[in-house]
Design an enzyme around this catalytic site. Sequence first.
Site, short mmCIF file in Angstrom:
data_model
loop_
_atom_site.label_atom_id
_atom_site.label_comp_id
_atom_site.label_asym_id
_atom_site.label_seq_id
_atom_site.Cartn_x
_atom_site.Cartn_y
_atom_site.Cartn_z
N ASP A 32 0.85 -1.19 0.00
CA ASP A 32 0.00 0.00 0.00
C ASP A 32 0.88 1.24 0.00
O ASP A 32 1.63 1.48 0.95
CB ASP A 32 -0.90 0.02 1.25
CG ASP A 32 -2.00 -1.01 1.19
OD1 ASP A 32 -2.78 -0.97 0.21
OD2 ASP A 32 -2.11 -1.84 2.11
N ASP A 170 -10.03 -5.87 -0.07
CA ASP A 170 -9.04 -5.39 0.91
C ASP A 170 -9.75 -4.55 1.96
O ASP A 170 -10.40 -3.56 1.63
CB ASP A 170 -7.98 -4.54 0.19
CG ASP A 170 -6.90 -4.03 1.13
OD1 ASP A 170 -6.92 -4.39 2.32
OD2 ASP A 170 -6.03 -3.27 0.66
#
Length: 208
Positions: A32, A170
């Site tokens: 990320d 996610d």
Amino acid sequence: MKISVSYLKTPLTKEETIKKIEETSADLLHVDLMDGLFVDDNNFTWEETWPLLNKVTKPLDIHLMTLDVEHHIKNARVLNPEFITFQLEAAKYIKDCIELVKSSGIKCGIAISPETLVEEIEPYLKKIDLVLVLSVHPGQGGQKFIPETIEKLARLKELKKDYNFLIEVDGGMNEKTIDQVRDYVDIVVSGSYICEADDMEKAIKKLK
């Protein structure tokens, strides 16, 4: 179903966490990257990211939560990841971004935030390899799963009959919420549930 492990929220350093993830049966390392513009947090520079990731043996699953998408794609592709995924809401020229990723032989994903409708991504489904559905609001680890995500996943599963893309989810994934998405997804991203566990491998096996 594959497990992609995010090191966004961890009690250890990034280096220590990545090393531990490498020793597990996780299928992918989820990266990320946030620029402080698309979301409030800024958690990387490319100068620190390249040496952190360029020797990782697991396939990289890079998620750009950034503006200036094309610039970051150019930097991310140097790491030769399995996937580069960018936010639908952040890209000005979506088709150009898709072509930029795929021109390097890398699979292209597009992520949609909780407020974004599946219909908004439909025009691009024939060109991409993955749809990442965020089941929490982008930018913070450790949030709770948003139940309305199931409707999006179900719709995407229907659309898969006509296209060739993977579905990834996610946010808030743990041994309880995994059962809500298992029938719809190809890849599950899990972060704090795995990285804060006493035994990462045991946590991964519970999800699988």
